[in-house]
Design an enzyme around this catalytic site. Sequence first.
Site, mmCIF file in Angstrom:
data_model
loop_
_atom_site.group_PDB
_atom_site.id
_atom_site.type_symbol
_atom_site.label_atom_id
_atom_site.label_comp_id
_atom_site.label_asym_id
_atom_site.label_seq_id
_atom_site.Cartn_x
_atom_site.Cartn_y
_atom_site.Cartn_z
ATOM 1 N N SER A 30 -4.296 19.903 -30.983
ATOM 2 C CA SER A 30 -3.877 19.602 -32.355
ATOM 3 C C SER A 30 -5.096 19.459 -33.278
ATOM 4 O O SER A 30 -6.213 19.185 -32.812
ATOM 5 C CB SER A 30 -3.064 18.308 -32.356
ATOM 6 O OG SER A 30 -3.849 17.258 -31.854
ATOM 7 N N CYS B 245 1.575 27.540 -30.576
ATOM 8 C CA CYS B 245 0.733 27.436 -31.778
ATOM 9 C C CYS B 245 0.953 28.634 -32.682
ATOM 10 O O CYS B 245 0.582 28.619 -33.844
ATOM 11 C CB CYS B 245 -0.724 27.354 -31.381
ATOM 12 S SG CYS B 245 -1.287 28.849 -30.579
ATOM 13 N N GLU C 208 2.971 19.960 -38.962
ATOM 14 C CA GLU C 208 3.245 20.880 -37.854
ATOM 15 C C GLU C 208 4.325 20.218 -37.000
ATOM 16 O O GLU C 208 4.077 19.203 -36.349
ATOM 17 C CB GLU C 208 1.979 21.103 -37.004
ATOM 18 C CG GLU C 208 2.244 22.037 -35.838
ATOM 19 C CD GLU C 208 1.050 22.207 -34.894
ATOM 20 O OE1 GLU C 208 0.283 21.256 -34.704
ATOM 21 O OE2 GLU C 208 0.918 23.312 -34.345
HETATM 22 P P1 NAD Z 1 -3.351 17.359 -28.233
HETATM 23 O O1 NAD Z 1 -4.365 17.544 -29.314
HETATM 24 O O2 NAD Z 1 -2.534 16.121 -28.251
HETATM 25 O O3 NAD Z 1 -4.056 17.392 -26.791
HETATM 26 C C1 NAD Z 1 -4.927 18.426 -26.427
HETATM 27 C C2 NAD Z 1 -5.932 17.894 -25.416
HETATM 28 O O4 NAD Z 1 -6.681 16.846 -26.031
HETATM 29 C C3 NAD Z 1 -5.296 17.306 -24.161
HETATM 30 O O5 NAD Z 1 -6.041 17.701 -23.045
HETATM 31 C C4 NAD Z 1 -5.363 15.815 -24.390
HETATM 32 O O6 NAD Z 1 -5.511 15.092 -23.198
HETATM 33 C C5 NAD Z 1 -6.583 15.654 -25.263
HETATM 34 N N1 NAD Z 1 -6.478 14.515 -26.190
HETATM 35 C C6 NAD Z 1 -5.355 14.066 -26.800
HETATM 36 N N2 NAD Z 1 -5.636 13.009 -27.578
HETATM 37 C C7 NAD Z 1 -6.961 12.790 -27.466
HETATM 38 C C8 NAD Z 1 -7.852 11.839 -28.043
HETATM 39 N N3 NAD Z 1 -7.423 10.908 -28.894
HETATM 40 N N4 NAD Z 1 -9.148 11.918 -27.717
HETATM 41 C C9 NAD Z 1 -9.604 12.855 -26.865
HETATM 42 N N5 NAD Z 1 -8.806 13.773 -26.288
HETATM 43 C C10 NAD Z 1 -7.495 13.748 -26.585
HETATM 44 O O7 NAD Z 1 -2.433 18.663 -28.254
HETATM 45 P P2 NAD Z 1 -1.115 18.941 -27.424
HETATM 46 O O8 NAD Z 1 -0.019 18.091 -27.977
HETATM 47 O O9 NAD Z 1 -1.386 18.882 -25.987
HETATM 48 O O10 NAD Z 1 -0.851 20.474 -27.786
HETATM 49 C C11 NAD Z 1 -0.179 20.891 -28.936
HETATM 50 C C12 NAD Z 1 -1.134 21.214 -30.061
HETATM 51 O O11 NAD Z 1 -2.040 22.234 -29.645
HETATM 52 C C13 NAD Z 1 -0.433 21.780 -31.282
HETATM 53 O O12 NAD Z 1 -1.013 21.204 -32.426
HETATM 54 C C14 NAD Z 1 -0.712 23.268 -31.214
HETATM 55 O O13 NAD Z 1 -0.677 23.940 -32.452
HETATM 56 C C15 NAD Z 1 -2.078 23.262 -30.645
HETATM 57 N N6 NAD Z 1 -2.395 24.544 -30.030
HETATM 58 C C16 NAD Z 1 -3.244 25.379 -30.702
HETATM 59 C C17 NAD Z 1 -3.540 26.621 -30.182
HETATM 60 C C18 NAD Z 1 -4.474 27.544 -30.899
HETATM 61 O O14 NAD Z 1 -4.822 28.563 -30.334
HETATM 62 N N7 NAD Z 1 -4.913 27.246 -32.111
HETATM 63 C C19 NAD Z 1 -2.983 27.022 -28.954
HETATM 64 C C20 NAD Z 1 -2.126 26.142 -28.286
HETATM 65 C C21 NAD Z 1 -1.845 24.898 -28.843
#
Ligand code: NAD
Length: 510
Positions: free
Chosen positions: A241, A296, A395
């Site tokens: 995210s 995404c 989103e």
């Molecule tokens: P997220 O940001 O919550 O988590 C992603 C990763 O970050 C995980 O491994 C998680 O453990 C870690 N994380 C979460 N919170 C954290 C924090 N406070 N500090 C450090 N690390 C932390 O995302 P999600 O919910 O797993 O996935 C969905 C999101 O990913 C959506 O926003 C989607 O659009 C995005 N996404 C983007 C793409 C792209 O190519 N741009 C592709 C796939 C998903």
Amino acid sequence: MTELAEAPAEGRDGAVTRIPHWIGGKRVDGTSGRSGPVYNPATGTQSGAVDLASVEEIDAAVRNAAEAWETWRTVSLAKRAELFFRIRELFHAHREDLAKLLTAEHGKVLSDAMGEVARGLEVIEYACGIPTLIKGEFSEQASTGIDVYSIRQPLGVVAGITPFNFPAMVPMWMWAPAVACGNCFLLKPSEKDPSASLLTAELLKEAGLPDGVFNVVHGDKVAVDALLEHPGVAAVSFVGSTPIARYIYETGTKHGKRVQALGGAKNHMIVLPDADVEMAADAAVSAGYGSAGERCMAVSVLVAVGDVADPLVEAIKQRLPKVKVGDGMQPDSEMGPLVTREHRDKVASYIASGSDQGAKIVADGRETAPDGDGFFLGVSLLDNVTTEMDAYRDEIFGPVLSVVRAASYDEAIGLVNDNPYGNGVALFTRDGGVARQFQFDVAAGMVGINVPIPVPVAYYSFGGWKASLFGDSHAYGPESIHFYTRGKVVTSRWPDPATSKVDLGFPQTR
Ligand code: NAD
């Protein structure tokens, strides 16, 4: 992040599997005493407890990988290519095993999970070409008797931090090019669906990848921060995210690392009055609700220009009752549950807020979700959405499609370009001239012309603009080879007594 459970977890249904780390070529139980729950979203029951690494465990994993790198960096390109062909064959043979793990923990339907693995395999296939991809350049006689050439070398130990929505493919975007380039890799997968990463590790070992080259460290913010701050980690790839992507980029670069951080999205699909309405409706339903909108590149906003709006909304409305929502393991299911109960409830809240803020609910997924404890939500369609509404601004990442009505092409593209995100965008039209102008004008990284989900093939790179990407480098494809290596330029002369002399001037070409 998911709520933490005490380790070892006792499952409510009594069948909770412990999900350990993978370090140095084997499963390693966590020692932090902390774990996180993993659910089967179709039933709502806890199926696993994933170990969450401590700072000390991350440190040990980085050191182990650094040791393995001393040997891995010397392995020839021929051997690396041969190994990647074996990896390709093994992953292809086990694609259904991998897909089943995705469905079991993420919830996406099995056919979609198979598609995820297939797209990831393309990146592995690309990595098979590493001898060609990593080639440098050579200039003979750049100066008299002097040759100049460039080489690209691996960085060392690199880390990948990945999201829940593509638990196999997004890690493949990272580890395949990183390892092929000669790096050792630490994967920190999403703690919501971590099992695919362990099968990945086992397959890589079976293919013959030396121990310590690919490692899995599970964890939450503690593990992520430890990776971002560890001096032994040279580069970090992140997909997730936007707020976390920004944090990863800022923290990682502050600690001297190369960072690419792909963030969230709000993808618009513009439909012009001359578009084929039936084709656009099929595309909107597929791209809006596929994988329950947890992509995404999912279409989240449909921008209907001029008088196409009424027939388009009607055509979509006709299709919605036919979308079969159910357990992803059932062959007739087209859309599975959302990943967690909390996420399902958050997505559902946008239907309520949309209605409160003046949108028209054409289809309400809260009323059509299958019964039971699974994290289900049916498909929802909101019409007359405006840019001030929460459903437009955030989103949603779920099966909720918002229709914004625009008077003109200029108004429609203005919406896209003013949006803080810039991941994907699509235009539906029959007018080639307008489409060409659109690709020139639009501020987004991936553009579809009559294609709703323009995820590029593996030999192009993938990434968004604006708040959808922090850093300069897109994922996979040619940019990944650049990201996971650094350049070195050698200027060489072989001893020739005839031309040797003392010269204190600045070197000039002769
Ligand atoms: P997220 O940001 O919550 O988590 C992603 C990763 O970050 C995980 O491994 C998680 O453990 C870690 N994380 C979460 N919170 C954290 C924090 N406070 N500090 C450090 N690390 C932390 O995302 P999600 O919910 O797993 O996935 C969905 C999101 O990913 C959506 O926003 C989607 O659009 C995005 N996404 C983007 C793409 C792209 O190519 N741009 C592709 C796939 C998903």
